[in-house]
Enzyme design. Structure first.
Site, short mmCIF file in Angstrom:
data_model
loop_
_atom_site.label_atom_id
_atom_site.label_comp_id
_atom_site.label_asym_id
_atom_site.label_seq_id
_atom_site.Cartn_x
_atom_site.Cartn_y
_atom_site.Cartn_z
N ALA A 126 29.92 27.31 13.64
CA ALA A 126 29.69 26.24 12.66
C ALA A 126 30.31 26.59 11.32
O ALA A 126 30.26 27.74 10.87
CB ALA A 126 28.19 26.01 12.51
N HIS B 271 50.59 16.46 4.39
CA HIS B 271 51.23 15.71 3.31
C HIS B 271 52.20 16.61 2.55
O HIS B 271 52.04 17.83 2.52
CB HIS B 271 50.18 15.16 2.35
CG HIS B 271 49.27 14.16 2.97
ND1 HIS B 271 49.66 12.86 3.22
CD2 HIS B 271 47.99 14.26 3.41
CE1 HIS B 271 48.66 12.20 3.79
NE2 HIS B 271 47.64 13.03 3.93
N GLY C 181 29.02 22.67 14.40
CA GLY C 181 28.94 21.66 13.35
C GLY C 181 29.74 22.01 12.10
O GLY C 181 29.81 23.16 11.69
N ARG D 20 34.69 38.38 18.96
CA ARG D 20 34.57 39.17 20.19
C ARG D 20 34.84 38.26 21.37
O ARG D 20 34.74 37.03 21.26
CB ARG D 20 33.19 39.80 20.31
CG ARG D 20 32.04 38.78 20.40
CD ARG D 20 30.71 39.49 20.60
NE ARG D 20 29.59 38.57 20.60
CZ ARG D 20 29.18 37.87 21.66
NH1 ARG D 20 29.82 37.97 22.81
NH2 ARG D 20 28.14 37.07 21.58
N ASN E 73 29.50 14.78 18.60
CA ASN E 73 28.27 14.49 17.86
C ASN E 73 28.56 13.65 16.62
O ASN E 73 29.70 13.28 16.34
CB ASN E 73 27.58 15.82 17.50
CG ASN E 73 26.07 15.71 17.58
OD1 ASN E 73 25.49 14.75 17.09
ND2 ASN E 73 25.45 16.70 18.19
N ARG F 242 44.70 28.74 12.60
CA ARG F 242 45.70 29.24 13.56
C ARG F 242 45.10 29.21 14.95
O ARG F 242 43.90 29.02 15.12
CB ARG F 242 46.15 30.64 13.18
CG ARG F 242 45.02 31.66 13.17
CD ARG F 242 45.53 33.04 12.83
NE ARG F 242 46.21 33.05 11.55
CZ ARG F 242 45.86 33.78 10.51
NH1 ARG F 242 44.86 34.62 10.61
NH2 ARG F 242 46.51 33.70 9.37
#
Length: 198
Positions: free
Chosen positions: A161, A116, A143, A184, A86, A167
């Site tokens: 979102a 970095h 999003g 879950r 998107n 991890r």
């Protein structure tokens, strides 16, 4: 060290000085192609697909990426079949980014492979390394999620979102938050009933 050796060192995850004219040429190439893609109207589908195939390392037969899209190199991004990215997707692909089949990515998502140096003097010299990102088949990333270097997201997982994925996330789960955590497993109880689709 020639350009290919420098790029291979970057892809390998070794520390390197990345402020380099030859690496800069590759960054500029990708920036130019992203600019060309983002300037094309959505109705110019064939042209947009052609630019994406020139920009990216590998793609499936069908790929949809809405503008604006930005990446650092493009050549280190491999995307499977039926991908939808998107608006506002950014992929910083100093390291390999591998995306499986039928992956949906929401607006404003960032996928980052670059790390970095922590000390300012070294960071200002351009010392960095990369860590690959792998996203399995049938993943949905909501999003404004952020996927950090070195992460693997398992097949069929859903990332909520705004999550910050620091991890690995296993297959077949709903995971949300900052840092992103498994909430879950996804089960048949998540199936939308036919009556709800009428």
């Amino acid at each position: 060290m020639n350009k290919e050796e420098k790029l291979e060192r970057m892809r390998s995850g070794a520390w390197l000085h990345a402020i380099d004219p030859e690496i800069g040429e590759e960054l500029l190439r990708a920036e130019e192609l992203c600019h060309r893609l983002n300037a094309l109207p959505p109705s110019h589908r064939e042209e947009r697909e052609a630019v994406l195939r020139e920009l990216l390392g590998a793609t499936g037969r069908t790929i949809v990426i809405h503008s604006p899209f930005h990446c650092d190199f493009g050549t280190q991004i491999a995307i499977g079949e039926g991908f939808v990215g998107n608006y506002g997707l950014t992929i910083l692909d100093e390291g390999p980014v591998t995306i499986g089949d039928h992956v949906f990515i929401g607006p404003g998502v960032g996928i980052y492979t670059v790390v970095h140096a922590l000390l300012p003097g070294q960071r200002n010299e351009g010392i960095m390394r990369s860590r690959p990102v792998t996203i399995g088949n049938d993943v949905w990333i909501g999003g404004h999620a952020t996927i950090l270097p070195g992460v693997t997201i398992g097949e069929g997982a859903v990332i909520g979102a705004g999550s910050v994925v620091t991890r690995d996330i296993p297959a077949g789960v709903l995971a949300v938050g900052n840092p992103c955590r498994v909430v879950r497993p996804l089960t048949e109880s998540d199936r939308i009933a036919p009556a709800e689709l009428e």
